[in-house]
Scaffold this motif. Sequence first.
Motif, PDB file in Angstrom:
ATOM      1  N   PRO A 128       0.718  -1.131   0.164  1.00 56.34           N
ATOM      2  CA  PRO A 128      -0.032  -0.085  -0.006  1.00 56.34           C
ATOM      3  C   PRO A 128       0.887   1.358  -0.018  1.00 56.34           C
ATOM      4  O   PRO A 128       0.843   2.239   0.683  1.00 56.34           O
ATOM      5  N   PHE A 129       1.952   1.382  -0.956  1.00 55.58           N
ATOM      6  CA  PHE A 129       2.613   2.423  -0.652  1.00 55.58           C
ATOM      7  C   PHE A 129       2.846   3.073  -2.529  1.00 55.58           C
ATOM      8  O   PHE A 129       2.709   2.163  -3.450  1.00 55.58           O
ATOM      9  N   PRO A 130       3.275   4.336  -2.541  1.00 59.88           N
ATOM     10  CA  PRO A 130       3.443   4.786  -4.010  1.00 59.88           C
ATOM     11  C   PRO A 130       4.608   4.294  -4.539  1.00 59.88           C
ATOM     12  O   PRO A 130       5.549   3.835  -3.757  1.00 59.88           O
ATOM     13  N   SER A 131       4.529   4.341  -5.825  1.00 62.28           N
ATOM     14  CA  SER A 131       5.761   3.789  -6.542  1.00 62.28           C
ATOM     15  C   SER A 131       7.064   4.809  -6.261  1.00 62.28           C
ATOM     16  O   SER A 131       6.676   6.011  -6.002  1.00 62.28           O
ATOM     17  N   ASP A 132       8.300   4.250  -6.063  1.00 68.34           N
ATOM     18  CA  ASP A 132       9.389   5.099  -6.121  1.00 68.34           C
ATOM     19  C   ASP A 132       9.655   5.881  -4.755  1.00 68.34           C
ATOM     20  O   ASP A 132      10.449   6.642  -4.513  1.00 68.34           O
ATOM     21  N   GLU A 155       6.538  -6.145  -6.799  1.00 70.52           N
ATOM     22  CA  GLU A 155       6.250  -4.856  -5.689  1.00 70.52           C
ATOM     23  C   GLU A 155       7.286  -4.256  -4.749  1.00 70.52           C
ATOM     24  O   GLU A 155       7.115  -3.324  -4.808  1.00 70.52           O
ATOM     25  N   MET A 156       8.229  -5.132  -4.779  1.00 71.48           N
ATOM     26  CA  MET A 156       9.368  -4.708  -3.809  1.00 71.48           C
ATOM     27  C   MET A 156       9.945  -3.549  -4.923  1.00 71.48           C
ATOM     28  O   MET A 156      10.796  -2.511  -4.622  1.00 71.48           O
ATOM     29  N   THR A 157      10.245  -4.100  -6.297  1.00 67.49           N
ATOM     30  CA  THR A 157      10.792  -3.099  -7.180  1.00 67.49           C
ATOM     31  C   THR A 157      10.130  -1.952  -7.363  1.00 67.49           C
ATOM     32  O   THR A 157      10.758  -0.767  -7.561  1.00 67.49           O
ATOM     33  N   ARG A 158       8.726  -1.995  -7.680  1.00 71.27           N
ATOM     34  CA  ARG A 158       7.707  -0.648  -7.561  1.00 71.27           C
ATOM     35  C   ARG A 158       8.102   0.177  -6.650  1.00 71.27           C
ATOM     36  O   ARG A 158       8.287   1.490  -7.167  1.00 71.27           O
ATOM     37  N   VAL A 159       8.121  -0.153  -5.502  1.00 69.17           N
ATOM     38  CA  VAL A 159       7.999   0.827  -4.297  1.00 69.17           C
ATOM     39  C   VAL A 159       9.504   1.481  -4.204  1.00 69.17           C
ATOM     40  O   VAL A 159       9.545   2.285  -3.573  1.00 69.17           O
ATOM     41  N   CYS A 160      10.538   0.613  -4.730  1.00 66.92           N
ATOM     42  CA  CYS A 160      11.834   1.278  -4.654  1.00 66.92           C
ATOM     43  C   CYS A 160      12.123   2.555  -5.392  1.00 66.92           C
ATOM     44  O   CYS A 160      11.582   2.564  -6.503  1.00 66.92           O
ATOM     45  N   ALA A 161      12.617   3.320  -4.936  1.00 70.55           N
ATOM     46  CA  ALA A 161      13.336   4.625  -5.841  1.00 70.55           C
ATOM     47  C   ALA A 161      14.199   4.152  -7.009  1.00 70.55           C
ATOM     48  O   ALA A 161      14.893   3.430  -6.595  1.00 70.55           O
ATOM     49  N   PRO A 162      14.088   4.972  -7.841  1.00 73.83           N
ATOM     50  CA  PRO A 162      15.162   4.833  -8.940  1.00 73.83           C
ATOM     51  C   PRO A 162      16.693   5.037  -8.540  1.00 73.83           C
ATOM     52  O   PRO A 162      16.915   5.752  -7.520  1.00 73.83           O
ATOM     53  N   GLY A 163      17.459   4.123  -8.571  1.00 74.39           N
ATOM     54  CA  GLY A 163      18.889   3.914  -8.015  1.00 74.39           C
ATOM     55  C   GLY A 163      18.880   3.486  -6.641  1.00 74.39           C
ATOM     56  O   GLY A 163      20.032   3.258  -6.196  1.00 74.39           O
ATOM     57  N   GLY A 164      17.736   2.925  -6.141  1.00 70.68           N
ATOM     58  CA  GLY A 164      17.444   2.434  -4.928  1.00 70.68           C
ATOM     59  C   GLY A 164      17.937   1.229  -4.925  1.00 70.68           C
ATOM     60  O   GLY A 164      18.088   0.311  -5.943  1.00 70.68           O
ATOM     61  N   GLN A 165      18.041   0.210  -3.719  1.00 67.82           N
ATOM     62  CA  GLN A 165      18.116  -0.951  -3.695  1.00 67.82           C
ATOM     63  C   GLN A 165      17.422  -1.925  -3.165  1.00 67.82           C
ATOM     64  O   GLN A 165      16.559  -1.660  -2.227  1.00 67.82           O
ATOM     65  N   VAL A 166      17.362  -3.205  -3.959  1.00 73.41           N
ATOM     66  CA  VAL A 166      16.342  -4.202  -3.286  1.00 73.41           C
ATOM     67  C   VAL A 166      17.048  -5.387  -3.037  1.00 73.41           C
ATOM     68  O   VAL A 166      18.043  -5.832  -3.351  1.00 73.41           O
ATOM     69  N   MET A 167      17.040  -5.747  -1.468  1.00 77.53           N
ATOM     70  CA  MET A 167      17.695  -6.863  -1.300  1.00 77.53           C
ATOM     71  C   MET A 167      16.920  -8.055  -0.509  1.00 77.53           C
ATOM     72  O   MET A 167      15.998  -7.759   0.158  1.00 77.53           O
ATOM     73  N   VAL A 168      17.286  -9.095  -0.831  1.00 80.25           N
ATOM     74  CA  VAL A 168      16.635 -10.415  -0.169  1.00 80.25           C
ATOM     75  C   VAL A 168      17.768 -11.244   0.560  1.00 80.25           C
ATOM     76  O   VAL A 168      18.880 -11.635   0.010  1.00 80.25           O
ATOM     77  N   GLY A 249      19.924  -6.009  -5.778  1.00 79.10           N
ATOM     78  CA  GLY A 249      19.631  -5.270  -6.919  1.00 79.10           C
ATOM     79  C   GLY A 249      19.426  -4.038  -7.139  1.00 79.10           C
ATOM     80  O   GLY A 249      19.019  -3.426  -5.953  1.00 79.10           O
ATOM     81  N   THR A 250      19.547  -3.301  -8.187  1.00 77.11           N
ATOM     82  CA  THR A 250      19.694  -1.803  -8.188  1.00 77.11           C
ATOM     83  C   THR A 250      18.236  -1.470  -8.903  1.00 77.11           C
ATOM     84  O   THR A 250      18.169  -2.114 -10.201  1.00 77.11           O
ATOM     85  N   LYS A 251      17.169  -0.717  -8.641  1.00 74.62           N
ATOM     86  CA  LYS A 251      16.315  -0.232  -9.651  1.00 74.62           C
ATOM     87  C   LYS A 251      16.807   0.851 -10.543  1.00 74.62           C
ATOM     88  O   LYS A 251      17.642   1.755 -10.036  1.00 74.62           O
ATOM     89  N   PRO A 252      16.308   0.382 -11.936  1.00 75.51           N
ATOM     90  CA  PRO A 252      16.908   1.596 -12.881  1.00 75.51           C
ATOM     91  C   PRO A 252      16.972   2.889 -12.514  1.00 75.51           C
ATOM     92  O   PRO A 252      15.724   3.389 -12.331  1.00 75.51           O
ATOM     93  N   GLY A 253      17.746   3.931 -13.034  1.00 71.23           N
ATOM     94  CA  GLY A 253      17.362   5.425 -12.771  1.00 71.23           C
ATOM     95  C   GLY A 253      18.446   6.034 -11.980  1.00 71.23           C
ATOM     96  O   GLY A 253      19.484   5.289 -11.242  1.00 71.23           O
ATOM     97  N   ARG A 254      18.354   7.285 -11.744  1.00 68.58           N
ATOM     98  CA  ARG A 254      19.337   7.982 -11.074  1.00 68.58           C
ATOM     99  C   ARG A 254      18.854   8.182  -9.479  1.00 68.58           C
ATOM    100  O   ARG A 254      17.659   8.584  -9.478  1.00 68.58           O
ATOM    101  N   ALA A 255      19.608   8.061  -8.570  1.00 67.21           N
ATOM    102  CA  ALA A 255      19.253   8.067  -7.089  1.00 67.21           C
ATOM    103  C   ALA A 255      19.028   9.703  -6.975  1.00 67.21           C
ATOM    104  O   ALA A 255      19.866  10.475  -7.326  1.00 67.21           O
ATOM    105  N   SER A 256      18.204   9.980  -6.126  1.00 67.29           N
ATOM    106  CA  SER A 256      17.824  11.219  -5.716  1.00 67.29           C
ATOM    107  C   SER A 256      17.642  11.407  -4.106  1.00 67.29           C
ATOM    108  O   SER A 256      17.061  10.562  -3.594  1.00 67.29           O
TER     109      SER A 256
END
Length: 258
Positions: A128-132, A155-168, A249-256
């Motif tokens: 229940p969170f916005p993307s990025d 879903e983990m990737t969707r809510v992660c910010a561009p340039g952010g990290q997903v870890m399992v 893994g990293t979500k594509p895009g530039r970290a902000s």
Amino acid sequence: MTSTSATSPAAPAPETTLDKSNSRVQEMFRQIAPRYDLMNHLLSLNIDKYWRSQAIKRLRLIPGKPLLDVCTGTGDLALAMARKAGPGIEVVGSDFCDAMLEIARTKRKPDDPTNEVEFIEADSQALPFPSDKFGCVTVAFGLRNVADTDQGLREMTRVCAPGGQVMVLEFSRPTLIGLRQLYGFYFTSILPRVGQMMARNDKSAYEYLPKSVGLFQDGKELADRMTMAGLTNVKFTPLTFGVATIYEGTKPGRASDE
């Protein structure tokens, strides 16, 4: 142990023969919640604490960005994330079993970053969170319990910010000859009996555990699934001779830092 990168993802094989329906898994964890921490530490010989510490060391924080731990259970990883991030950084732990979250809430400490952690009931397949939104999105020993693994990763990737990290952080199967057989004997013969005796429930939780690990894809296969979910630069690092593995893994895009 060295990290291994994943390339050329292959289509994942379907998981079979294990009931991972939301209702079954939710009720199972509700029943074992009071002794969940004790059983984890006892049956892993406290090595689960070391595995989480290794995950925390690998967190790549984006200044000002909140953090999310899904399938947080009793909250140990989310609380450790709050300590690393420091005061003023939003940290959320989500899980679909409120009995586990009730225990997590009791671990928050006044005058400590952990006091600011928010624990909410949510299905990791429909967060229940916005993307990025989050700079880091993590899951520890919970992904294999998600009914649709790929949807959980998306879903983990969707809510992660561009340039952010997903870890399992997840259990895996050691490849070292001898250890693999010993590990298999422990997981299939010792753990179910001891676990079921100490954490009585009618869902055979500690028979489910070895089955869930045995059927769940690990190593490059899971890393490929993370790539298919939209992540880049996916790598995995075995821990304790491969008994557990950290995937990043990293979500594509530039970290902000906005």
